[in-house]
Design a protein around this motif. Structure first.
Motif, PDB file in Angstrom:
ATOM      1  N   CYS A   4       0.853  -1.191   0.000  1.00  0.00           N
ATOM      2  CA  CYS A   4       0.000   0.000   0.000  1.00  0.00           C
ATOM      3  C   CYS A   4       0.887   1.238   0.000  1.00  0.00           C
ATOM      4  O   CYS A   4       1.691   1.444   0.913  1.00  0.00           O
ATOM      5  CB  CYS A   4      -0.907  -0.009   1.215  1.00  0.00           C
ATOM      6  N   CYS A   7       0.113   3.475   3.175  1.00  0.00           N
ATOM      7  CA  CYS A   7       0.679   2.946   4.420  1.00  0.00           C
ATOM      8  C   CYS A   7       2.188   3.176   4.484  1.00  0.00           C
ATOM      9  O   CYS A   7       2.742   3.394   5.560  1.00  0.00           O
ATOM     10  CB  CYS A   7       0.412   1.451   4.547  1.00  0.00           C
ATOM     11  N   ARG A  29      -4.933   2.691   8.181  1.00  0.00           N
ATOM     12  CA  ARG A  29      -5.718   1.501   7.855  1.00  0.00           C
ATOM     13  C   ARG A  29      -6.985   1.438   8.692  1.00  0.00           C
ATOM     14  O   ARG A  29      -6.951   1.654   9.901  1.00  0.00           O
ATOM     15  CB  ARG A  29      -4.915   0.230   8.090  1.00  0.00           C
ATOM     16  N   ILE A  43      -2.714  -8.403   8.011  1.00  0.00           N
ATOM     17  CA  ILE A  43      -3.828  -7.866   7.230  1.00  0.00           C
ATOM     18  C   ILE A  43      -4.709  -8.972   6.648  1.00  0.00           C
ATOM     19  O   ILE A  43      -5.922  -8.823   6.561  1.00  0.00           O
ATOM     20  CB  ILE A  43      -3.329  -6.909   6.127  1.00  0.00           C
ATOM     21  N   GLN A  47      -8.773  -9.081   7.215  1.00  0.00           N
ATOM     22  CA  GLN A  47      -9.683  -9.017   6.072  1.00  0.00           C
ATOM     23  C   GLN A  47     -10.743 -10.103   6.109  1.00  0.00           C
ATOM     24  O   GLN A  47     -11.785  -9.953   5.483  1.00  0.00           O
ATOM     25  CB  GLN A  47      -8.888  -9.102   4.762  1.00  0.00           C
ATOM     26  N   THR A  60      -6.258  -4.862  -2.197  1.00  0.00           N
ATOM     27  CA  THR A  60      -6.594  -3.516  -1.736  1.00  0.00           C
ATOM     28  C   THR A  60      -6.291  -3.387  -0.250  1.00  0.00           C
ATOM     29  O   THR A  60      -6.181  -4.376   0.471  1.00  0.00           O
ATOM     30  CB  THR A  60      -8.083  -3.187  -1.963  1.00  0.00           C
ATOM     31  N   CYS A  61      -6.186  -2.153   0.179  1.00  0.00           N
ATOM     32  CA  CYS A  61      -5.978  -1.830   1.592  1.00  0.00           C
ATOM     33  C   CYS A  61      -7.048  -0.808   1.965  1.00  0.00           C
ATOM     34  O   CYS A  61      -7.156   0.247   1.337  1.00  0.00           O
ATOM     35  CB  CYS A  61      -4.577  -1.248   1.787  1.00  0.00           C
ATOM     36  N   HIS A  63      -8.658   2.107   3.946  1.00  0.00           N
ATOM     37  CA  HIS A  63      -8.196   3.236   4.756  1.00  0.00           C
ATOM     38  C   HIS A  63      -9.379   4.053   5.251  1.00  0.00           C
ATOM     39  O   HIS A  63     -10.415   4.132   4.598  1.00  0.00           O
ATOM     40  CB  HIS A  63      -7.278   4.143   3.935  1.00  0.00           C
ATOM     41  N   SER A  77     -11.215   1.907  -0.330  1.00  0.00           N
ATOM     42  CA  SER A  77     -10.285   0.854  -0.712  1.00  0.00           C
ATOM     43  C   SER A  77      -9.199   1.454  -1.602  1.00  0.00           C
ATOM     44  O   SER A  77      -9.498   2.095  -2.602  1.00  0.00           O
ATOM     45  CB  SER A  77     -10.988  -0.263  -1.475  1.00  0.00           C
ATOM     46  N   LEU A  80      -3.369  -1.818  -4.119  1.00  0.00           N
ATOM     47  CA  LEU A  80      -1.965  -2.047  -3.807  1.00  0.00           C
ATOM     48  C   LEU A  80      -1.114  -1.826  -5.060  1.00  0.00           C
ATOM     49  O   LEU A  80      -1.573  -2.073  -6.176  1.00  0.00           O
ATOM     50  CB  LEU A  80      -1.753  -3.459  -3.271  1.00  0.00           C
TER      51      LEU A  80
END
Length: 83
Positions: A4, A7, A29, A43, A47, A60-61, A63, A77, A80
């Protein structure tokens, strides 16, 4: 390897609040706000319980963004990036 960019501090993202139209800022996050230990969890494990269908299968990460004016919160989302 995918990571990410938010991040890792590679990019900065500011969006617009859907409620008042002012700028939003990244709070990190979304998963880190579950409880005092969630920031230290892997993570992929988080998830599995985030309530988003198939998030553990996506690159995806999630936030949390907060409006600077009205305090409205929104989860977004972030894709990445390949490094």
């Amino acid at each position: 390897m995918k990571a990410c960019a938010l991040c890792n501090g590679i990019v900065e993202y500011r969006g617009l609040c859907k409620k008042c139209g002012d700028s939003t800022t990244d709070q990190g996050r979304y998963y880190d706000f579950y409880d005092e230990y969630s920031a230290y969890m892997d993570i992929q494990h988080v998830q599995l319980v985030d309530g988003i269908p198939n998030s553990s299968c996506s690159d995806t990460c999630l936030h949390l963004f907060t409006c600077l004016r009205c305090g409205e919160e929104e989860a977004k989302s972030i894709d990445l990036t390949e490094f």
